[in-house]
Motif scaffolding. Structure first.
Motif, PDB file in Angstrom:
ATOM      1  N   VAL A  10       0.843  -1.201   0.000  1.00 42.96           N
ATOM      2  CA  VAL A  10       0.000   0.000   0.000  1.00 42.96           C
ATOM      3  C   VAL A  10       0.879   1.253   0.000  1.00 42.96           C
ATOM      4  O   VAL A  10       0.605   2.215  -0.722  1.00 42.96           O
ATOM      5  CB  VAL A  10      -0.960   0.013   1.204  1.00 42.96           C
ATOM      6  N   ALA A  11       1.934   1.237   0.795  1.00 43.89           N
ATOM      7  CA  ALA A  11       2.853   2.384   0.831  1.00 43.89           C
ATOM      8  C   ALA A  11       3.445   2.637  -0.552  1.00 43.89           C
ATOM      9  O   ALA A  11       3.562   3.790  -0.997  1.00 43.89           O
ATOM     10  CB  ALA A  11       3.961   2.125   1.842  1.00 43.89           C
ATOM     11  N   LYS A  12       3.796   1.556  -1.249  1.00 45.24           N
ATOM     12  CA  LYS A  12       4.353   1.679  -2.603  1.00 45.24           C
ATOM     13  C   LYS A  12       3.304   2.179  -3.580  1.00 45.24           C
ATOM     14  O   LYS A  12       3.568   3.066  -4.403  1.00 45.24           O
ATOM     15  CB  LYS A  12       4.881   0.313  -3.049  1.00 45.24           C
ATOM     16  N   GLU A  13       2.094   1.622  -3.500  1.00 44.29           N
ATOM     17  CA  GLU A  13       0.989   2.003  -4.385  1.00 44.29           C
ATOM     18  C   GLU A  13       0.614   3.471  -4.202  1.00 44.29           C
ATOM     19  O   GLU A  13       0.411   4.207  -5.168  1.00 44.29           O
ATOM     20  CB  GLU A  13      -0.227   1.118  -4.102  1.00 44.29           C
ATOM     21  N   LYS A  14       0.542   3.910  -2.951  1.00 48.92           N
ATOM     22  CA  LYS A  14       0.115   5.280  -2.642  1.00 48.92           C
ATOM     23  C   LYS A  14       1.251   6.291  -2.714  1.00 48.92           C
ATOM     24  O   LYS A  14       1.021   7.499  -2.761  1.00 48.92           O
ATOM     25  CB  LYS A  14      -0.499   5.318  -1.239  1.00 48.92           C
ATOM     26  N   GLY A  15       2.469   5.788  -2.649  1.00 49.15           N
ATOM     27  CA  GLY A  15       3.614   6.685  -2.688  1.00 49.15           C
ATOM     28  C   GLY A  15       3.921   7.334  -1.361  1.00 49.15           C
ATOM     29  O   GLY A  15       4.760   8.237  -1.277  1.00 49.15           O
ATOM     30  N   THR A  16       3.245   6.896  -0.298  1.00 48.22           N
ATOM     31  CA  THR A  16       3.512   7.433   1.028  1.00 48.22           C
ATOM     32  C   THR A  16       3.108   6.431   2.096  1.00 48.22           C
ATOM     33  O   THR A  16       2.053   5.783   1.984  1.00 48.22           O
ATOM     34  CB  THR A  16       2.760   8.755   1.277  1.00 48.22           C
ATOM     35  N   TRP A  17       3.912   6.319   3.130  1.00 46.06           N
ATOM     36  CA  TRP A  17       3.589   5.429   4.242  1.00 46.06           C
ATOM     37  C   TRP A  17       2.455   5.982   5.089  1.00 46.06           C
ATOM     38  O   TRP A  17       1.840   5.249   5.867  1.00 46.06           O
ATOM     39  CB  TRP A  17       4.835   5.194   5.107  1.00 46.06           C
ATOM     40  N   ALA A  18       2.153   7.259   4.944  1.00 41.39           N
ATOM     41  CA  ALA A  18       1.063   7.851   5.729  1.00 41.39           C
ATOM     42  C   ALA A  18      -0.292   7.262   5.357  1.00 41.39           C
ATOM     43  O   ALA A  18      -1.247   7.361   6.126  1.00 41.39           O
ATOM     44  CB  ALA A  18       1.033   9.363   5.531  1.00 41.39           C
ATOM     45  N   SER A  19      -0.395   6.620   4.196  1.00 45.06           N
ATOM     46  CA  SER A  19      -1.678   6.110   3.712  1.00 45.06           C
ATOM     47  C   SER A  19      -1.890   4.631   3.974  1.00 45.06           C
ATOM     48  O   SER A  19      -2.885   4.071   3.515  1.00 45.06           O
ATOM     49  CB  SER A  19      -1.787   6.367   2.194  1.00 45.06           C
ATOM     50  N   VAL A  20      -0.986   3.984   4.709  1.00 46.60           N
ATOM     51  CA  VAL A  20      -1.153   2.545   4.934  1.00 46.60           C
ATOM     52  C   VAL A  20      -2.249   2.301   5.968  1.00 46.60           C
ATOM     53  O   VAL A  20      -2.555   3.167   6.794  1.00 46.60           O
ATOM     54  CB  VAL A  20       0.164   1.872   5.400  1.00 46.60           C
ATOM     55  N   PRO A  21      -2.875   1.106   5.943  1.00 42.66           N
ATOM     56  CA  PRO A  21      -3.909   0.792   6.940  1.00 42.66           C
ATOM     57  C   PRO A  21      -3.351   0.905   8.355  1.00 42.66           C
ATOM     58  O   PRO A  21      -2.375   0.233   8.693  1.00 42.66           O
ATOM     59  CB  PRO A  21      -4.286  -0.656   6.600  1.00 42.66           C
ATOM     60  N   PRO A  22      -3.934   1.732   9.199  1.00 41.76           N
ATOM     61  CA  PRO A  22      -3.375   1.989  10.522  1.00 41.76           C
ATOM     62  C   PRO A  22      -3.982   1.122  11.624  1.00 41.76           C
ATOM     63  O   PRO A  22      -4.984   0.428  11.417  1.00 41.76           O
ATOM     64  CB  PRO A  22      -3.750   3.452  10.753  1.00 41.76           C
ATOM     65  N   GLY A  23      -3.378   1.195  12.782  1.00 43.68           N
ATOM     66  CA  GLY A  23      -3.979   0.683  14.001  1.00 43.68           C
ATOM     67  C   GLY A  23      -3.939  -0.806  14.204  1.00 43.68           C
ATOM     68  O   GLY A  23      -4.598  -1.313  15.107  1.00 43.68           O
ATOM     69  N   THR A  24      -3.159  -1.533  13.382  1.00 40.65           N
ATOM     70  CA  THR A  24      -3.221  -2.988  13.494  1.00 40.65           C
ATOM     71  C   THR A  24      -1.937  -3.624  14.019  1.00 40.65           C
ATOM     72  O   THR A  24      -1.996  -4.576  14.788  1.00 40.65           O
ATOM     73  CB  THR A  24      -3.546  -3.632  12.136  1.00 40.65           C
ATOM     74  N   ARG A  25      -0.776  -3.132  13.582  1.00 40.56           N
ATOM     75  CA  ARG A  25       0.471  -3.840  13.859  1.00 40.56           C
ATOM     76  C   ARG A  25       1.503  -2.968  14.582  1.00 40.56           C
ATOM     77  O   ARG A  25       1.704  -1.799  14.224  1.00 40.56           O
ATOM     78  CB  ARG A  25       1.094  -4.365  12.559  1.00 40.56           C
ATOM     79  N   THR A  26       2.149  -3.574  15.557  1.00 38.44           N
ATOM     80  CA  THR A  26       3.235  -2.897  16.265  1.00 38.44           C
ATOM     81  C   THR A  26       4.333  -2.505  15.289  1.00 38.44           C
ATOM     82  O   THR A  26       4.921  -1.414  15.387  1.00 38.44           O
ATOM     83  CB  THR A  26       3.814  -3.821  17.356  1.00 38.44           C
ATOM     84  N   SER A  27       4.614  -3.366  14.328  1.00 36.05           N
ATOM     85  CA  SER A  27       5.694  -3.116  13.370  1.00 36.05           C
ATOM     86  C   SER A  27       5.451  -1.857  12.547  1.00 36.05           C
ATOM     87  O   SER A  27       6.403  -1.170  12.162  1.00 36.05           O
ATOM     88  CB  SER A  27       5.884  -4.321  12.442  1.00 36.05           C
ATOM     89  N   THR A  28       4.184  -1.530  12.281  1.00 34.43           N
ATOM     90  CA  THR A  28       3.880  -0.309  11.529  1.00 34.43           C
ATOM     91  C   THR A  28       4.327   0.920  12.313  1.00 34.43           C
ATOM     92  O   THR A  28       4.969   1.829  11.769  1.00 34.43           O
ATOM     93  CB  THR A  28       2.369  -0.213  11.232  1.00 34.43           C
ATOM     94  N   TYR A  29       4.000   0.931  13.611  1.00 42.51           N
ATOM     95  CA  TYR A  29       4.331   2.095  14.436  1.00 42.51           C
ATOM     96  C   TYR A  29       5.814   2.162  14.794  1.00 42.51           C
ATOM     97  O   TYR A  29       6.305   3.211  15.224  1.00 42.51           O
ATOM     98  CB  TYR A  29       3.440   2.110  15.679  1.00 42.51           C
ATOM     99  N   ASN A  30       6.525   1.047  14.599  1.00 43.82           N
ATOM    100  CA  ASN A  30       7.977   1.040  14.808  1.00 43.82           C
ATOM    101  C   ASN A  30       8.747   1.303  13.523  1.00 43.82           C
ATOM    102  O   ASN A  30       9.969   1.449  13.548  1.00 43.82           O
ATOM    103  CB  ASN A  30       8.427  -0.307  15.387  1.00 43.82           C
ATOM    104  N   ASN A  31       8.034   1.354  12.411  1.00 40.49           N
ATOM    105  CA  ASN A  31       8.663   1.517  11.105  1.00 40.49           C
ATOM    106  C   ASN A  31       9.123   2.966  10.923  1.00 40.49           C
ATOM    107  O   ASN A  31       8.326   3.899  11.032  1.00 40.49           O
ATOM    108  CB  ASN A  31       7.668   1.126  10.011  1.00 40.49           C
ATOM    109  N   ALA A  32      10.390   3.142  10.627  1.00 36.70           N
ATOM    110  CA  ALA A  32      10.954   4.491  10.492  1.00 36.70           C
ATOM    111  C   ALA A  32      10.281   5.270   9.367  1.00 36.70           C
ATOM    112  O   ALA A  32      10.064   6.483   9.480  1.00 36.70           O
ATOM    113  CB  ALA A  32      12.456   4.403  10.248  1.00 36.70           C
TER     114      ALA A  32
END
Length: 447
Positions: free
Chosen positions: A339-361
């Protein structure tokens, strides 16, 4: 040579038949919000990984989706192999035996289990989808609620949004920003009737005004001053400072208005933070601000709702293996990166589900303006302590009983009637009280 050629042709034909038999078609029922539309667009990526699985989509508005899936799953009709279900439905449907437990499937598919990493799902989110030790759905995204505001409009009006606003402050801000002659409305709030539409936001308003649906004896409490104050406030705010035709506006419609710069504020789902920060869908990426959902005069409890959209496998499916492969792909770390690749930004990925997302730089860099606020809102939403006074049910913006789907929508229609001016607040509340009392009595909750 001729025999070898015949043997080769026979083997090819056998392989072709085997491949045909092995191929699967799954039908996915989902809601028509932006995250699910993105999932649909990325189906070819799923097919690269699983070329033998054909995916068919049934995409519907939220209210219609709930009705169709509930009817299909409850009757065992088997029209859908993957169902998009909310945090409200999962435990109820699991107890009814309508969903396949996923825990045994992870045990059978060690490779998928290892790469998927169930423990990476936020503990609270995972817990809400677990019944008697079995996981019954996986979260596509999880959300709470928050306040979005247009910093440019606030600056022009000389206003400052606190990190924790009150509903009184929000109404005062709306009055100063409201300028319909220029196409700007002080605030956008859901008016579209439905237990998951206008009642989601209004339910949190009731909480913070000190209200509750039922007391501990399951006596309806919708004829109380707390409910009257909350509904009067909500109706007045929308009528005075909202856009016209508010009873037709749910999440999707208000997202469009906010992203076009037509709303001074919007109180709604945290998932919208990513959409409003995405230049491809929002005109206010540089001026959008974020704050906590407002608290009211009664209590700070219950201002943040809790919700998740999840993928589950109905018990009636005949394509369990293929469905499991899809839901684990669509809620995986791999998918989030897609999704980050498709949207061109990590801000648009599905939120609130994974610890790894919030730890991702990369996510921290892209979503730094709102990521910690969203995570804090989700973590602070307490389905067990959402009201000022004790209650016999769980849920922040809903009552976790099967009958609430109908009751919440019915009350949402009465609320919409008051917003549109077809009825008064007093009339709406009398109707709502009678409906809630009948629900509790007919459901056998009252002793």
């Amino acid at each position: 040579m001729k025999r070898a050629l015949l043997l080769s042709l026979a083997l090819t034909a056998t392989a072709s038949v085997s491949s045909s038999l092995a191929a699967s078609t799954i039908t996915i029922a989902t809601v028509n919000n932006p995250d699910m539309v993105t999932m649909q667009k990325l189906t070819p990526e799923f097919n690269k990984k699983y070329p033998d699985i054909t995916v068919k989509w049934v995409t519907l508005p939220e209210n219609e989706l709930r009705q169709k899936i509930t009817l299909d799953v409850a009757s065992g009709a088997g029209s859908f192999d993957v169902a998009t279900v909310g945090a409200y439905e999962v435990p109820i449907w699991a107890k009814n035996g309508w969903l396949d437990p996923l825990t045994p499937m992870f045990a059978k598919n060690a490779d998928i289990a290892k790469s998927y990493n169930v423990n990476d799902i936020l503990a609270g989110v995972r817990g809400a989808l677990t019944v008697n030790g079995n996981l019954y759905a996986v979260p596509f995204y999880a959300e709470s609620s928050m306040t979005f505001y247009n910093k440019d409009l606030f600056k022009a009006a000389g206003l400052t949004m606190p990190t924790q606003p009150t509903w009184t402050q929000v109404q005062q801000f709306a009055a100063k920003i409201h300028n319909p002659s220029k196409g700007v409305y002080g605030i956008c709030l859901r008016g579209l009737p439905g237990w998951g539409e206008n009642m989601a936001v209004f339910g949190t308003v009731v909480n913070t005004f000190g209200g509750r649906w039922f007391d501990q004896n399951w006596q309806a409490q919708l004829n109380t001053p707390a409910w009257k104050n909350a509904m009067t406030f909500y109706v007045d705010t929308i009528k005075k400072y909202g856009p016209p035709g508010a009873t037709g506006n749910g999440f999707t419609e208000n997202l469009t208005l906010m992203s076009q710069g037509k709303c001074g504020m919007w109180v709604d789902a945290t998932v919208a933070a990513g959409f409003l920060s995405d230049p491809s869908s929002s005109k206010i990426t540089k001026s959008v601000g974020f704050a906590n959902a407002p608290v009211g005069p009664g209590t700070a409890r219950g201002n943040h709702w809790y919700w998740s959209w999840n993928l589950a496998i109905p018990k009636s499916t005949k394509q369990e293996d293929a469905a499991f492969k899809f839901i684990t792909w669509a809620t995986s770390q791999e998918y989030i990166a897609l999704v980050a690749k498709e949207k061109g930004t990590w801000a648009s990925v599905p939120p609130g589900t994974r610890t790894s997302t919030y730890n991702n730089a990369n996510y921290k860099a892209a979503a730094g303006a709102f990521s910690s606020l969203v995570l804090g809102s989700i973590n602070s939403a307490d389905v067990n302590k959402a009201t000022k006074d004790p209650v016999p049910y769980t849920g922040v913006q809903y009552v976790a009983i099967p009958e609430f789907q109908a009751l919440g929508t019915q009350v949402g229609q009465y609320l919409a009637g008051a917003i549109s001016g077809q009825t008064t607040v007093d009339q709406a509340l009398k109707q709502a009280q009678d409906a809630a009392q009948k629900t509790a009595k007919d459901g056998g909750y009252q002793k």
